[in-house]
Enzyme design. Structure first.
Site, mmCIF file in Angstrom:
data_model
loop_
_atom_site.group_PDB
_atom_site.id
_atom_site.type_symbol
_atom_site.label_atom_id
_atom_site.label_comp_id
_atom_site.label_asym_id
_atom_site.label_seq_id
_atom_site.Cartn_x
_atom_site.Cartn_y
_atom_site.Cartn_z
ATOM 1 N N ASP A 152 -10.990 1.269 -24.440
ATOM 2 C CA ASP A 152 -11.314 1.155 -23.017
ATOM 3 C C ASP A 152 -11.063 2.482 -22.305
ATOM 4 O OD1 ASP A 152 -12.165 -1.430 -22.743
ATOM 5 O OD2 ASP A 152 -10.188 -2.253 -22.300
ATOM 6 N N GLU A 209 1.907 -8.232 8.604
ATOM 7 C CA GLU A 209 2.287 -6.807 8.652
ATOM 8 C C GLU A 209 3.069 -6.407 7.405
ATOM 9 O OE1 GLU A 209 1.339 -4.402 10.700
ATOM 10 O OE2 GLU A 209 0.071 -5.922 11.618
ATOM 11 N N PRO A 233 0.824 -1.221 0.000
ATOM 12 C CA PRO A 233 0.000 0.000 0.000
ATOM 13 C C PRO A 233 0.853 1.264 0.000
ATOM 14 C CG PRO A 233 -0.138 -1.126 2.133
ATOM 15 C CD PRO A 233 0.673 -2.001 1.235
ATOM 16 N N ARG A 289 -3.791 -7.439 -20.521
ATOM 17 C CA ARG A 289 -4.682 -6.897 -21.561
ATOM 18 C C ARG A 289 -3.917 -6.132 -22.636
ATOM 19 N NH1 ARG A 289 -9.894 -6.693 -20.869
ATOM 20 N NH2 ARG A 289 -10.143 -4.769 -22.031
#
Ligand code: SAM
Length: 251
Positions: A168, A116, A89, A153
């Protein structure tokens, strides 16, 4: 293109990769995805991959040595060093521009954290940390799958119709236009008739193309005006955007 995924939940990753466009591309060998069980790179009888954090505190941390051994084995398979990504993150936010950049690498290794996260020293073997958004998931498997799907993709031959990839959302810096399929009329929840826009039934391809451009522009203006600053527009789109913007101002 080849992806290597290192995870403590290989079945979870393999299962998700077996479906849809990515699953078919793997079957056809357009994509090569190898999923490695981190526990296979442990040396103790209990195949332990985690330990308590130095300094105390809650949670466990993925140990560095199994991850180093996994990377040694993966890197030994080819003379050219692969690009190593750590799902985190705290990483670079995944956007279509980042996806495009990653798709230019022939080999990507994805490390999936758990608990963690990974021991900080693992970062010495990582080229880039990638985040899929400002929220915290329990593991890196879903982010790894998101990265593989989005990058795959863009690999030639993975999506049958390359024009659809170009059209897209984000392909050219705009959101996609709305799509409709048969039937031409359906009844909505309040009994009203929901019709496909007439232009799409007209058979007039020039008008359809123009309508789609206009819809993509007005959607982007309404939902993600920030994208318009960087979008690459042709002359017709510049004109249409002026019209759509003027129309919005008069509402
Ligand atoms: N303690 C870490 C922190 O706050 O940065 C969070 C650890 S998270 C519970 C466990 C693992 O899930 C991470 O090591 C990473 O691999 C993965 N993960 C969680 N959220 C993610 C996100 N938004 N993007 C990418 N990976 C994520």
């Amino acid at each position: 293109m080849r992806f290597d995924v290192v995870t403590i939940f290989p079945a979870m990753v393999q299962q998700a990769l077996s479906a849809g466009i990515v699953g078919r591309a793997i079957e056809r060998k357009t994509l090569d995805v190898v999923v490695h069980d981190l526990r296979d790179f442990t040396t103790d009888r209990h195949r332990v991959v985690d330990d308590v954090p130095y300094g105390g505190g809650p949670g466990m941390v993925l140990k560095p040595e199994p991850l180093f051994r996994a990377l040694d084995a993966i890197e030994a398979e080819d003379a050219a060093r692969p690009t190593v990504l750590l799902t985190s993150p705290q990483g670079t936010m995944l956007t279509q521009a980042v996806v495009e950049r990653l798709s230019r690498h022939p080999r990507l290794v994805l490390l999936c954290g758990r608990y963690e996260g990974v021991d900080e020293r693992v970062r010495s073997r990582v080229d880039e940390e990638i985040s899929i958004g400002d929220y915290v998931l329990s593991g890196g498997e879903l982010p790894a799958l998101v990265i593989i799907d989005a990058v795959a993709r863009l690999v030639p031959g993975v999506v049958g119709d390359e024009q659809s990839v170009a059209e897209d959302s984000f392909g050219r810096g705009l959101l996609d236009f709305p799509h409709y399929t048969r039937p031409a009329e359906v009844t909505g929840s309040s009994g009203d008739v929901l019709r496909v826009p007439d232009v799409l039934l007209s058979g007039n391809h020039a008008e359809i193309r123009r309508w789609r451009k206009r819809e993509a522009l007005s959607r982007t203006l309404a939902r993600r005006p920030d994208l318009l600053e960087r979008a690459v527009l042709d002359d017709e789109e510049v004109k249409l955007l002026r019209e759509v913007t003027a129309q919005e101002k008069h509402r």
